[in-house]
Design a protein around this motif. Structure first.
Motif, PDB file in Angstrom:
ATOM      1  N   ARG A   1     111.244  32.017   1.593  1.00 27.25           N
ATOM      2  CA  ARG A   1     112.042  31.901   2.968  1.00 27.25           C
ATOM      3  C   ARG A   1     111.902  32.319   4.406  1.00 27.25           C
ATOM      4  O   ARG A   1     111.821  32.152   5.221  1.00 27.25           O
ATOM      5  CB  ARG A   1     113.567  33.045   2.812  1.00 27.25           C
ATOM      6  N   THR A   2     110.759  32.679   3.762  1.00 31.79           N
ATOM      7  CA  THR A   2     109.965  33.564   5.959  1.00 31.79           C
ATOM      8  C   THR A   2     108.178  33.917   4.991  1.00 31.79           C
ATOM      9  O   THR A   2     107.740  34.534   4.575  1.00 31.79           O
ATOM     10  CB  THR A   2     110.434  35.572   5.635  1.00 31.79           C
ATOM     11  N   PRO A   3     107.892  32.306   5.661  1.00 37.91           N
ATOM     12  CA  PRO A   3     106.591  32.434   4.871  1.00 37.91           C
ATOM     13  C   PRO A   3     105.490  33.598   5.784  1.00 37.91           C
ATOM     14  O   PRO A   3     104.519  33.813   5.743  1.00 37.91           O
ATOM     15  CB  PRO A   3     106.134  30.811   5.763  1.00 37.91           C
ATOM     16  N   LYS A   4     106.043  34.137   7.194  1.00 39.46           N
ATOM     17  CA  LYS A   4     105.648  35.145   7.690  1.00 39.46           C
ATOM     18  C   LYS A   4     104.900  35.684   7.382  1.00 39.46           C
ATOM     19  O   LYS A   4     104.010  36.966   7.720  1.00 39.46           O
ATOM     20  CB  LYS A   4     106.183  34.867   9.148  1.00 39.46           C
ATOM     21  N   LEU A   5     105.782  36.509   5.905  1.00 38.85           N
ATOM     22  CA  LEU A   5     105.004  37.379   5.086  1.00 38.85           C
ATOM     23  C   LEU A   5     103.646  37.332   4.788  1.00 38.85           C
ATOM     24  O   LEU A   5     103.616  38.484   4.681  1.00 38.85           O
ATOM     25  CB  LEU A   5     106.589  37.626   4.013  1.00 38.85           C
ATOM     26  N   LEU A   6     103.248  36.529   4.690  1.00 43.72           N
ATOM     27  CA  LEU A   6     102.087  36.005   3.904  1.00 43.72           C
ATOM     28  C   LEU A   6     101.071  37.217   4.801  1.00 43.72           C
ATOM     29  O   LEU A   6      99.727  37.220   3.916  1.00 43.72           O
ATOM     30  CB  LEU A   6     101.990  34.646   3.176  1.00 43.72           C
ATOM     31  N   GLU A   7     100.844  36.430   5.942  1.00 40.27           N
ATOM     32  CA  GLU A   7     100.324  36.857   7.028  1.00 40.27           C
ATOM     33  C   GLU A   7     100.375  38.695   7.209  1.00 40.27           C
ATOM     34  O   GLU A   7      99.373  39.510   7.033  1.00 40.27           O
ATOM     35  CB  GLU A   7     100.443  36.337   8.289  1.00 40.27           C
ATOM     36  N   ARG A   8     101.749  39.088   6.820  1.00 36.36           N
ATOM     37  CA  ARG A   8     102.014  40.128   6.888  1.00 36.36           C
ATOM     38  C   ARG A   8     101.254  41.433   5.208  1.00 36.36           C
ATOM     39  O   ARG A   8     100.908  42.815   6.045  1.00 36.36           O
ATOM     40  CB  ARG A   8     103.450  40.690   7.282  1.00 36.36           C
ATOM     41  N   LEU A   9     101.497  40.644   4.976  1.00 38.06           N
ATOM     42  CA  LEU A   9     101.073  41.301   3.093  1.00 38.06           C
ATOM     43  C   LEU A   9      99.767  41.353   2.422  1.00 38.06           C
ATOM     44  O   LEU A   9      99.314  42.002   2.036  1.00 38.06           O
ATOM     45  CB  LEU A   9     101.873  40.526   2.287  1.00 38.06           C
ATOM     46  N   PHE A  10      99.254  39.690   2.670  1.00 36.94           N
ATOM     47  CA  PHE A  10      97.816  39.498   2.229  1.00 36.94           C
ATOM     48  C   PHE A  10      96.723  39.038   3.472  1.00 36.94           C
ATOM     49  O   PHE A  10      96.544  38.479   4.614  1.00 36.94           O
ATOM     50  CB  PHE A  10      98.150  38.315   1.090  1.00 36.94           C
ATOM     51  N   SER A  11      95.191  39.714   3.009  1.00 37.48           N
ATOM     52  CA  SER A  11      94.181  39.069   3.402  1.00 37.48           C
ATOM     53  C   SER A  11      94.073  37.613   3.327  1.00 37.48           C
ATOM     54  O   SER A  11      94.381  36.725   2.354  1.00 37.48           O
ATOM     55  CB  SER A  11      92.872  39.915   2.604  1.00 37.48           C
ATOM     56  N   PRO A  12      93.377  37.145   4.432  1.00 37.14           N
ATOM     57  CA  PRO A  12      92.847  35.620   3.887  1.00 37.14           C
ATOM     58  C   PRO A  12      92.441  34.685   3.157  1.00 37.14           C
ATOM     59  O   PRO A  12      93.449  33.913   2.616  1.00 37.14           O
ATOM     60  CB  PRO A  12      91.782  34.978   5.460  1.00 37.14           C
ATOM     61  N   ALA A  13      91.815  35.343   2.794  1.00 38.10           N
ATOM     62  CA  ALA A  13      90.823  35.134   1.051  1.00 38.10           C
ATOM     63  C   ALA A  13      92.323  35.018   0.353  1.00 38.10           C
ATOM     64  O   ALA A  13      92.674  34.342  -1.073  1.00 38.10           O
ATOM     65  CB  ALA A  13      90.804  36.280   0.747  1.00 38.10           C
ATOM     66  N   GLU A  14      93.545  35.758   0.003  1.00 39.04           N
ATOM     67  CA  GLU A  14      94.766  36.053  -1.066  1.00 39.04           C
ATOM     68  C   GLU A  14      95.377  34.884  -0.447  1.00 39.04           C
ATOM     69  O   GLU A  14      95.984  34.980  -1.440  1.00 39.04           O
ATOM     70  CB  GLU A  14      94.786  37.522  -0.642  1.00 39.04           C
ATOM     71  N   ARG A  15      95.568  34.501   0.687  1.00 38.43           N
ATOM     72  CA  ARG A  15      96.995  34.275   0.597  1.00 38.43           C
ATOM     73  C   ARG A  15      96.319  32.669   0.307  1.00 38.43           C
ATOM     74  O   ARG A  15      97.337  31.493  -0.248  1.00 38.43           O
ATOM     75  CB  ARG A  15      96.805  33.517   2.233  1.00 38.43           C
ATOM     76  N   LEU A  16      95.202  32.096  -0.197  1.00 40.05           N
ATOM     77  CA  LEU A  16      94.912  30.512  -0.930  1.00 40.05           C
ATOM     78  C   LEU A  16      94.879  31.110  -2.578  1.00 40.05           C
ATOM     79  O   LEU A  16      95.611  29.484  -3.265  1.00 40.05           O
ATOM     80  CB  LEU A  16      93.226  30.604  -0.659  1.00 40.05           C
ATOM     81  N   LEU A  17      95.800  31.949  -2.996  1.00 36.17           N
ATOM     82  CA  LEU A  17      96.025  31.788  -4.535  1.00 36.17           C
ATOM     83  C   LEU A  17      97.417  31.596  -4.033  1.00 36.17           C
ATOM     84  O   LEU A  17      98.144  31.233  -3.959  1.00 36.17           O
ATOM     85  CB  LEU A  17      95.462  33.459  -4.821  1.00 36.17           C
ATOM     86  N   LYS A  18      97.472  31.034  -5.887  1.00 36.71           N
ATOM     87  CA  LYS A  18      98.895  30.625  -6.451  1.00 36.71           C
ATOM     88  C   LYS A  18      99.788  31.948  -6.158  1.00 36.71           C
ATOM     89  O   LYS A  18      99.859  33.086  -6.301  1.00 36.71           O
ATOM     90  CB  LYS A  18      98.543  30.299  -7.878  1.00 36.71           C
ATOM     91  N   PRO A  19     101.192  31.472  -5.874  1.00 38.18           N
ATOM     92  CA  PRO A  19     102.047  32.246  -6.172  1.00 38.18           C
ATOM     93  C   PRO A  19     102.578  33.575  -7.384  1.00 38.18           C
ATOM     94  O   PRO A  19     102.276  34.377  -6.942  1.00 38.18           O
ATOM     95  CB  PRO A  19     103.758  31.659  -5.918  1.00 38.18           C
ATOM     96  N   ARG A  20     101.821  32.775  -8.522  1.00 40.89           N
ATOM     97  CA  ARG A  20     101.746  33.479  -9.428  1.00 40.89           C
ATOM     98  C   ARG A  20     101.118  35.390  -9.274  1.00 40.89           C
ATOM     99  O   ARG A  20     101.218  36.439  -9.548  1.00 40.89           O
ATOM    100  CB  ARG A  20     101.870  33.547 -11.291  1.00 40.89           C
TER     101      ARG A  20
END
Length: 123
Positions: A21-40
């Motif tokens: 619902r809010t994809p921008k949360l990925l940028e606010r919560l995680f580093s670029p390297a972390e954003r590549l990981l699976k949701p779990r």
């Protein structure tokens, strides 16, 4: 000496729906390297960051993207903290952060122990 303990539990399905619902949360919560990981794995890292904030005793001066969960060569998870978040950790006298994470049965959990090398004198 233990100066803080934090634990957090995340419903992975709910976390995934929130990110959808809010994809921008990925940028606010995680580093670029972390954003590549699976949701779990992201859910477990979110739990780790929440548990760290609890172990620190609050979020003043802490920024989500300055906290990265990085694995050691053995696979053991470890925090890499930078910027003002590293300053907060140092100012609180914390010398070691212990982290344990897990995800199973639709839940992700993390447990953090903040440790200080100095003994606080009783006043």
């Amino acid at each position: 000496m233990i100066v803080g303990i934090g634990v957090d539990l995340v419903d992975i399905g709910r976390f995934e729906r929130t990110i959808e619902r809010t994809p921008k949360l990925l940028e606010r919560l995680f580093s670029p390297a972390e954003r590549l990981l699976k949701p779990r794995s992201l859910a477990a890292r979110y739990a780790a960051k929440e548990a760290l904030i609890k172990a620190l005793g609050g979020s003043d001066g802490v920024h989500w993207t300055e906290i990265e969960v990085t694995p050691e060569a053995s696979g053991r998870p470890w925090f890499t903290v930078t910027g003002s978040t590293a300053d907060v950790v140092a100012a609180r006298g914390i010398t070691t952060l212990h982290l344990s994470m897990s995800h199973d049965a639709g839940l992700a959990t993390a447990y953090v122990i903040a440790e200080s090398a100095r003994l606080e004198s009783a006043q």
